[in-house]
Scaffold this active site. Structure first.
Site: not given
Ligand code: SAH
Ligand code: MG
Length: 214
Positions: A144, A170, A72
């Site tokens: 997303h 999702d 992340d």
């Molecule tokens: N799995 C988590 C929710 C993830 S939300 C839970 O259980 O609550 C989506 C995450 O994806 C965010 O923290 C965001 O920083 C990360 N993200 C989005 N695009 C990204 C990218 N291109 N590279 C790395 N992280 C990314």
């Molecule tokens: Mg999710």
């Protein structure tokens, strides 16, 4: 079905994030099944946010003696930015930017998972493009936007070893239920590739098993 213990469950459910309990439990079960199939291979999570889903996966990693790589950039997805539906001002730092890394670290520390969960802080597409280790499970729960979801599919799906699991969060077949990017850019292409079959479905979580190397 194997279950996350109550101490870790309490921590997961108290952590900010987007993983419903029943789906976390299904992910936990899928990760154990993947470890049964491919003992010793690591797990990866694409999109950890504050570490909520990471607790379920990290608990499996700890029980099975494998690593979990938590990928992340911690800057939040488009839908987490100010003005969007999933924005939480509590994760904005003093520079006015989203930074979930301190929250993620606090979650892993309180869960006692810092030795098995390895932070991979950076862009998931760049990290996936250079990744070389086969995975027992890859859980994709990143951004997303269509391009982001498509990039995650291309960067990561081939790293799942045959017999392993690609889990996607999702996934909504009906646009009325949610955004279509994980469905159209990850779930459908994985099935259409002929490399994966669907073996589980809980809420918006889809569990696919890699059945072919080609
Ligand atoms: N799995 C988590 C929710 C993830 S939300 C839970 O259980 O609550 C989506 C995450 O994806 C965010 O923290 C965001 O920083 C990360 N993200 C989005 N695009 C990204 C990218 N291109 N590279 C790395 N992280 C990314
Ligand atoms: Mg999710």
């Amino acid at each position: 079905m194997r279950r996350l213990d109550d101490r870790l469950r309490t921590i997961a459910l108290a952590t900010k994030g987007f993983m419903p309990e029943a789906e976390g439990d299904a992910l936990f079960d899928a990760a154990h099944a993947a470890c049964d199939e491919l003992p010793g291979l690591p797990l990866a999570e694409i999109g950890s946010y504050c570490g909520r889903s990471t607790v379920w996966l990290g608990a499996v990693a700890a029980e099975r003696g494998v690593s979990l790589y938590a990928v992340d950039h911690h800057g939040g997805s488009e839908e987490n930015q100010a003005g969007w539906q999933w924005h939480d001002p509590a994760v904005v730092n003093h520079d006015g930017r989203i930074d979930t890394l301190p929250f993620f670290r606090a979650t892993m520390r309180s869960a006692g998972l810092t030795e098995v969960v390895h932070e991979c802080v950076g862009d998931s597409h760049a990290i996936g493009a250079e990744w070389t280790t086969p995975l027992a499970l890859c859980f994709i729960d990143g951004g997303h936007g269509r391009d982001v979801a498509r990039g995650d599919y291309h960067a990561w799906h081939a790293h799942v070893a045959v017999g392993g699991v690609l889990a996607v969060h999702d996934v909504f077949a009906d646009p009325a239920d949610g955004g279509q990017a994980p469905h159209d850019e990850i779930y459908r292409p994985a099935l259409a590739s002929g490399r994966f079959i669907e073996v589980g479905c809980t809420g918006s979580l889809r569990v696919l098993r890699r059945v072919s190397a080609a």
